[in-house]
Write a protein that holds these residues in place. Sequence first.
Motif: not given
Length: 567
Positions: A492-517
């Motif tokens: 959880p700490e890594e997820l929260k610390a990620q640069d919000p301009e290069k967003p990570w988010f969780v869907v159904k227990g998996e972490v995804y990188d959304g920056k390309d979208y």
Amino acid sequence: MSDFCHSLPRTVQDARTPDNWVKRDPQRLRLTGKHPFNSEARLAPLFDAGFITPAHLHVVRNHGAVPRVDAQKAKDWRIHIHGLVENEVSFSLDDLKDLFPVVTFPVTICCAGNRRREQNIFRKTLGFSWGSAGVSTALWTGVYLSDILDYVKPHRRTAKHVIFEGADDLPQGPYGTSQLLSKARSKDNRMLIAWAMNGLPLEPDHGYPVRIVIPGQIGGRMVKWLTRIEVSPQESQHYLHFKDNKVLPMEVTPERARVDDHWWYDPRYMITELNINSIIAKPDHNEILQIPASSPDSPDEGTYNLRGFAYAGGGRRLGRIEISLDDGLSWELADIDYPEDLFREVIHDDPIYGTIDMTDRDTCFCWCFWTFPVSHSKLSETSVISVRAMDEAMNTQPRDMYTNATGMLNNWWFRVAVHRTETDNGIQLQFEHPAPMETTGGWMERIQKEGQDVLKPRFGPSVSTELSTTPAIVPVKEACMTKPDVSRKITPEELKAQDPEKPWFVVKGEVYDGKDYLKDHPGGADSILLVAGDDATDDFMNIHSMDAKEKLAQPNLISVFPQPRYL
């Protein structure tokens, strides 16, 4: 804005969105997660509110952020009217009130996606789910569009369409759509440039400070935050004028519609008018009716009033509403109440509402309400309650669902399953709606899990014994959103610390990188940025197609999150 709106809280769901300034009823059903805000009321309070829907329960369809308009901006607001006209003008709201007669009358507004969840259970469409309460009625105050068009004098022969544009800032440009000039100029169609709802200024979600209301048509034709009206030789060229509000042929699957653009530009598939629909509101989903045991000395003669509402499009009156207690083998007429007719009996002039006068109008632009009394004994013998409506042109609701890529105008018979249980004290009946939005479940989801075909439902105790001889129904395909070679764990700490301009988010227990979208996301970058560091399961799963879900994992799945729903 209304006093009620000012008394509402700013909701937690909006805190990180562009709508964090908008006050909303926290009890509303949110259909698209945090943002944009799309909402219907729960069916029971919507029905109990009666003919006129309070603004805080009224259906809301937003494609993006609500334009922030304060009192000064509203005072300075202008609607620019231009194009093929003799008199190009820009009107303030005060100009409209001074130059044209102010009128008020009731109109039912319904999203074309109402009841779409039923289609999404059968097959995921291109749209997010609506329940059966994506419809509302309000008193709208404004001036007739026909009066404005007479003032600006459209060019004869060349002027064919009237285009409307709003102030919302969307990735593909502002929301806009159009009407045929011939229809817009007819006062019989009652198209209204409106600034008030139920006697109060429009609330932000309903188009403050001004919008268009088009009776008898789908909500998607009623542009909010109206800034521009253009008289044109061609229809609107706005992105969502073409890429929304269509009922494509049944053969066109959602996947095919996504890649074959030509379907969207064929005028034969465009929706303007509402179709016929009817809803059972009483009994509500999961409602329980206890019927006491009867005896020869004290027979049970109780009665239950089945109740609901219905509506149609194009100003056509609903001539009959029918109820079946044997899944369509026989039908009986329900009693119909038309509250709209009360407005035809009076003429009233008011400094706020202007003129309320429907004495010269025979068209019907509002929902009606129906009642069907049924004895407890008869109700306890049925396994399904069905309702259908018919308008004055003899158009009626079909038995079978017209499956289509957008899932719009879904209006097959509305059925409520009835489950009977014998108890020591008599009989208990529990009622089950097809696809309620308030909760998971409903009979469509249940029978799909049982192996039935949801498009050909069978009700009653005999169904379970018949299933063994019925060919198995192919289960709905689930999108694969994982990759077998991903094993990284993120805290959880890594997820929260990620640069919000290069967003990570969780869907159904998996972490995804959304920056390309961020650049090309159809809903805009904000829809991704606002879920950065969060569990976005509900937001993502409710809106996206199977194709989008499968694409998300390639190559954006980066890890497995140890606590799928920790937030």
